[in-house]
Design a protein around this motif. Structure first.
Motif, PDB file in Angstrom:
ATOM      1  N   VAL A  18       0.459  -1.627   0.217  1.00 45.72           N
ATOM      2  CA  VAL A  18       0.084  -0.119   0.423  1.00 45.72           C
ATOM      3  C   VAL A  18       0.783   1.337   0.363  1.00 45.72           C
ATOM      4  O   VAL A  18       0.198   2.170  -0.582  1.00 45.72           O
ATOM      5  CB  VAL A  18      -0.537   0.019   1.093  1.00 45.72           C
ATOM      6  CG1 VAL A  18      -1.570   1.216   1.252  1.00 45.72           C
ATOM      7  CG2 VAL A  18      -1.753  -1.694   0.542  1.00 45.72           C
ATOM      8  N   VAL A  19       1.677   1.551   0.556  1.00 45.96           N
ATOM      9  CA  VAL A  19       2.595   2.373   0.602  1.00 45.96           C
ATOM     10  C   VAL A  19       3.450   2.537  -0.345  1.00 45.96           C
ATOM     11  O   VAL A  19       3.425   3.473  -0.990  1.00 45.96           O
ATOM     12  CB  VAL A  19       3.687   2.070   1.666  1.00 45.96           C
ATOM     13  CG1 VAL A  19       4.818   3.130   1.703  1.00 45.96           C
ATOM     14  CG2 VAL A  19       3.401   2.152   3.296  1.00 45.96           C
ATOM     15  N   ILE A  22       0.663   3.894  -2.700  1.00 44.52           N
ATOM     16  CA  ILE A  22       0.447   5.720  -2.749  1.00 44.52           C
ATOM     17  C   ILE A  22       2.116   6.527  -3.195  1.00 44.52           C
ATOM     18  O   ILE A  22       1.838   7.387  -3.528  1.00 44.52           O
ATOM     19  CB  ILE A  22       0.330   5.854  -1.259  1.00 44.52           C
ATOM     20  CG1 ILE A  22      -1.049   5.123  -0.963  1.00 44.52           C
ATOM     21  CG2 ILE A  22       0.334   7.434  -0.797  1.00 44.52           C
ATOM     22  CD1 ILE A  22      -1.510   5.287   0.726  1.00 44.52           C
ATOM     23  N   ALA A  23       3.251   5.770  -2.587  1.00 47.65           N
ATOM     24  CA  ALA A  23       4.261   6.813  -2.844  1.00 47.65           C
ATOM     25  C   ALA A  23       4.037   7.301  -4.343  1.00 47.65           C
ATOM     26  O   ALA A  23       4.549   8.115  -4.568  1.00 47.65           O
ATOM     27  CB  ALA A  23       5.270   6.410  -2.136  1.00 47.65           C
ATOM     28  N   VAL A  26       1.804   9.247  -5.128  1.00 46.67           N
ATOM     29  CA  VAL A  26       2.073  10.630  -5.361  1.00 46.67           C
ATOM     30  C   VAL A  26       2.763  11.334  -6.055  1.00 46.67           C
ATOM     31  O   VAL A  26       2.899  12.794  -6.503  1.00 46.67           O
ATOM     32  CB  VAL A  26       2.105  10.748  -4.103  1.00 46.67           C
ATOM     33  CG1 VAL A  26       2.889  12.239  -3.331  1.00 46.67           C
ATOM     34  CG2 VAL A  26       1.165  11.140  -2.896  1.00 46.67           C
ATOM     35  N   VAL A  27       4.369  10.781  -6.331  1.00 48.77           N
ATOM     36  CA  VAL A  27       5.118  11.247  -7.018  1.00 48.77           C
ATOM     37  C   VAL A  27       5.082  11.364  -8.412  1.00 48.77           C
ATOM     38  O   VAL A  27       5.140  12.713  -9.146  1.00 48.77           O
ATOM     39  CB  VAL A  27       6.609   9.935  -7.104  1.00 48.77           C
ATOM     40  CG1 VAL A  27       7.056  10.621  -7.443  1.00 48.77           C
ATOM     41  CG2 VAL A  27       6.921   9.990  -5.288  1.00 48.77           C
ATOM     42  N   ILE A 288      13.929   8.187  -6.375  1.00 48.41           N
ATOM     43  CA  ILE A 288      12.760   8.452  -5.280  1.00 48.41           C
ATOM     44  C   ILE A 288      12.085   7.617  -4.628  1.00 48.41           C
ATOM     45  O   ILE A 288      12.205   7.603  -3.464  1.00 48.41           O
ATOM     46  CB  ILE A 288      12.203  10.145  -5.510  1.00 48.41           C
ATOM     47  CG1 ILE A 288      12.925  11.168  -6.519  1.00 48.41           C
ATOM     48  CG2 ILE A 288      11.231  10.241  -4.370  1.00 48.41           C
ATOM     49  CD1 ILE A 288      11.980  12.088  -7.304  1.00 48.41           C
ATOM     50  N   ASN A 292      12.557   6.020  -0.882  1.00 46.67           N
ATOM     51  CA  ASN A 292      11.431   5.831   0.119  1.00 46.67           C
ATOM     52  C   ASN A 292      10.525   4.499   0.121  1.00 46.67           C
ATOM     53  O   ASN A 292      10.759   4.517   1.166  1.00 46.67           O
ATOM     54  CB  ASN A 292      10.190   6.948  -1.378  1.00 46.67           C
ATOM     55  CG  ASN A 292       8.756   6.557   0.077  1.00 46.67           C
ATOM     56  OD1 ASN A 292       9.312   7.966   1.189  1.00 46.67           O
ATOM     57  ND2 ASN A 292       8.025   6.225  -0.291  1.00 46.67           N
TER      58      ASN A 292
END
Lengths: 321, 320
Positions: A18-19, A22-23, A26-27, A288, A292
């Motif tokens: 999930v992280v 989402i990351a 977002v990016v 990135i 992350n």
């Protein structure tokens, strides 16, 4: 026990997915693409931009891009947008540079904050307690780079400590002992700066934890039995006060990445925080995202470690809940 | 309720309200009290800053005077300046920067901007935290898409806690177009997780307490129970966190400024004055030390007040 470990591993794996989703979202949704890093360049024609976007799969739908990223990450073929170098070795090299900084800072934090915190808690309200409270808050409150600059100003002339980079150039042929000393000498100031706020925070935790434990009934009982104050504090109180700190070992793990951007930037330390900062500047999405991802993995590994350690350290915790 | 007969123990039976009680304990902590005075002063300063740099422009932070560059504090303005460019009272109280702008005026303007970043960001974070924590604690058992609401919200909180906060803020702020509102929102959106967790815990324990059951038995509407009976009882730790978070937000802004992603000119914040000042650390040290010490003092005041509040609100830590 085994069941608990298995279940929490699966849970954390799901969280990690999930992280990463989402990351990734977002990016990619945030404005600004690698193709727009240099918008004023007159040679960049629309068809060139389209070519760049196609090369990086940026023209495809988001979920496809996510799949590409994950596929490349798992197979180890993920390449940086900026220079086409494979991402994983890049991160690994920088990680190896950040590691000594992190270890030195952690060592400083844990060896300094316990004596300071316990001492302040036992002599609560004394001059030492109040002075250390104030100093601790001052250290938490000072902007990191302001403090770093102050320290550099004060220390460089007095002790001629190097404050740039990891090693002195031109020492490659020196014997190993010289090189090791040189590395250590370069490590001194950055490690101290990264440790200061940690020492301040952790010594406050130790203090309040000790104060809470000391006011417990069993400590009063120990005193009433006529035990010596030393025994009461170090045998009865400290052991129980230590419990929460077992978990903090794990929780400090993510500081390896997030906490180091500013420090590494100031001291020109080629570590992972600075790699992330450079990646952000270059809109290097794979880098990135992978940093992350790496940080999230560290966080989850940290909480996992702290859960397990806590269960080992505290017999009251049962893992089959 | 229990009756205290024994007056000479540390339990005092007085008619004081809990606020009085709080204030009495808080006042005993001299550091926290000093911090509180500093914060009141800062609030006044920020209002004055807004008033004198925007509404009634006594100190103009934007005037560029190339004849008066890098002057030390308390220097008089040079005589070649035209009348509309002269600083108020003809003196630069805190010197000038590399463009001849009045540092005092910039610090005044920055005090309002820095504080509002702190307060807006924390306001956002606390609202989200209280809302999600409250829902999770109160309506936790209800189902949504086959999963319990509590489970959903808390797993989402776990997800958010996995992100390295500063790195995430930096990424988003760097990718978004530079704007002071983006910074506030991003800092706010990444800071609500701990609040949500303990508001949930508070709500879970409050829900089982007698006064809430009594309120329910009396047939009070749910929103009344939540907002008038439970929320005030869960607010104490939220206020402590909020106070400390304002400090953190101000520090985060200055760290972003240092990396070049802070509030962009012409808006001055203490963070970007400090980060501009670092280039003149030898030629014009006041550009570096004034904003740096200002941030240190203010953040310290917020932290001390927060710690004072924590100690006064926590009966276990109360001095005997």
């Amino acid at each position: 026990m085994g069941q608990f470990i298995l279940r929490s591993l699966i849970q954390r794996l799901a969280l990690l997915v999930v992280v990463s989703v989402i990351a990734h979202a977002v990016v990619h949704i945030a404005p600004g693409e690698p193709s727009e890093v240099d918008p004023t360049n007159p040679r960049m024609k629309p068809e060139d931009v389209a070519k760049i976007r196609a090369a990086f799969h940026l023209d495809e739908p988001l979920h496809r891009q996510y799949v590409y990223w994950m596929r490349d990450l798992v197979s180890g073929n993920l390449r940086s947008f900026k220079d086409g170098q494979p991402v994983l070795p890049k991160i690994w090299n920088r990680f190896l540079n950040s590691l000594p900084l992190f270890l030195a800072a952690t060592l400083l934090i844990w060896t300094l904050s316990f004596p300071a915190g316990i001492h302040a808690a036992i002599r609560r309200g004394s001059g030492f307690d109040r002075a250390s409270t104030f100093v601790a808050y001052a250290l938490i409150s000072i902007p990191g780079f302001f403090f770093a600059y102050l320290l550099i100003l004060g220390v460089v002339n007095a002790f001629s400590v190097p404050v740039i980079g990891m090693r002195t150039f031109g020492m490659e042929d020196a014997p190993i002992s010289f090189r090791a000393m040189d590395r250590l000498w370069h490590l001194t100031i950055p490690a101290m700066i990264s440790a200061f706020s940690g020492v301040a925070l952790l010594s406050r935790y130790v203090r309040s934890q000790m104060i809470e434990v000391v006011s417990n009934d069993y400590v009063r009982t120990a005193r009433a039995k006529g035990l010596e104050e030393e025994t009461v504090i170090y045998r009865h109180a400290l052991r129980n006060a230590l419990l929460p700190f077992v978990t903090m070992f794990g929780l400090m793990l993510p500081g390896l990445i997030g906490g180091s951007v500013i420090i590494e930037q100031i001291f020109a330390w080629p570590g992972i925080g600075r790699l992330g900062y450079e990646a952000i500047l270059a809109r290097d999405f794979p880098l990135i995202l992978t940093i992350n991802f790496f940080a999230a993995t560290l966080t989850l590994a940290g909480t996992f470690l702290s859960d397990v350690l806590y269960a080992f350290a505290d017999p009251r915790v049962r893992l089959n809940s | 309720m229990y009756v205290t007969t024994d007056v000479d123990t540390d339990i005092e039976v007085t008619g004081r309200s809990s606020l009085d009680e709080f204030w009495v304990t808080f006042r005993r902590d001299r550091l926290a009290l000093i911090g509180f005075v500093v914060l009141v002063g800062l609030a006044l300063l920020a209002l004055a800053g807004k008033a004198f740099t925007e509404w009634w422009v006594l100190f103009d932070p934007a005037v560029v005077r190339l004849s008066d560059r890098l002057l030390p504090p308390l220097t008089e303005a040079s005589s070649v300046l035209s009348a509309d460019k002269r600083p108020a009272f003809g003196i630069y109280f805190l010197g000038t920067d590399d463009l001849g702008r009045d540092v005092f005026a910039r610090m005044l303007q920055g005090s309002f901007v820095s504080l509002s970043i702190g307060f807006v960001a924390v306001g956002i974070a606390m609202s989200i935290g209280v809302a999600l924590g409250g829902i999770s604690g109160y309506y936790g058992e209800s189902k949504f898409l086959g999963l319990s609401v509590d489970n959903l919200i808390m797993r989402f909180t776990d997800v958010m806690l996995c992100f390295p906060t500063f790195f995430l803020i930096l990424t988003v702020v760097a990718l978004l177009p530079p704007s002071i509102y983006n910074i506030m929102i991003v800092i706010g959106l990444t800071g609500w997780m701990t609040t949500a967790r303990f508001v949930r815990a508070e709500f879970l324990s409050l829900k089982e307490q007698d006064f809430v059951l009594a309120a329910k038995a009396m047939g009070l509407p749910e929103r009344r129970i939540i907002f008038f009976h439970m929320l005030p009882n869960a607010m104490a730790p939220v206020l402590v966190t909020a106070t400390v978070s304002v400090a953190t937000a101000i520090l985060t802004e200055s760290a972003l400024s240092f990396l070049g992603f802070g509030v962009q000119p012409p808006d001055a914040t203490w963070g970007n004055i400090l980060s501009d000042g670092k280039n003149f650390i030898f030629d014009a040290p006041w550009l570096f030390f004034i904003p740096g010490s200002a941030i240190l003092v203010v953040v310290l005041a917020f932290n001390l007040v927060g710690e004072g509040m924590r100690e006064s609100l926590n009966p276990k830590l109360r001095r005997r």
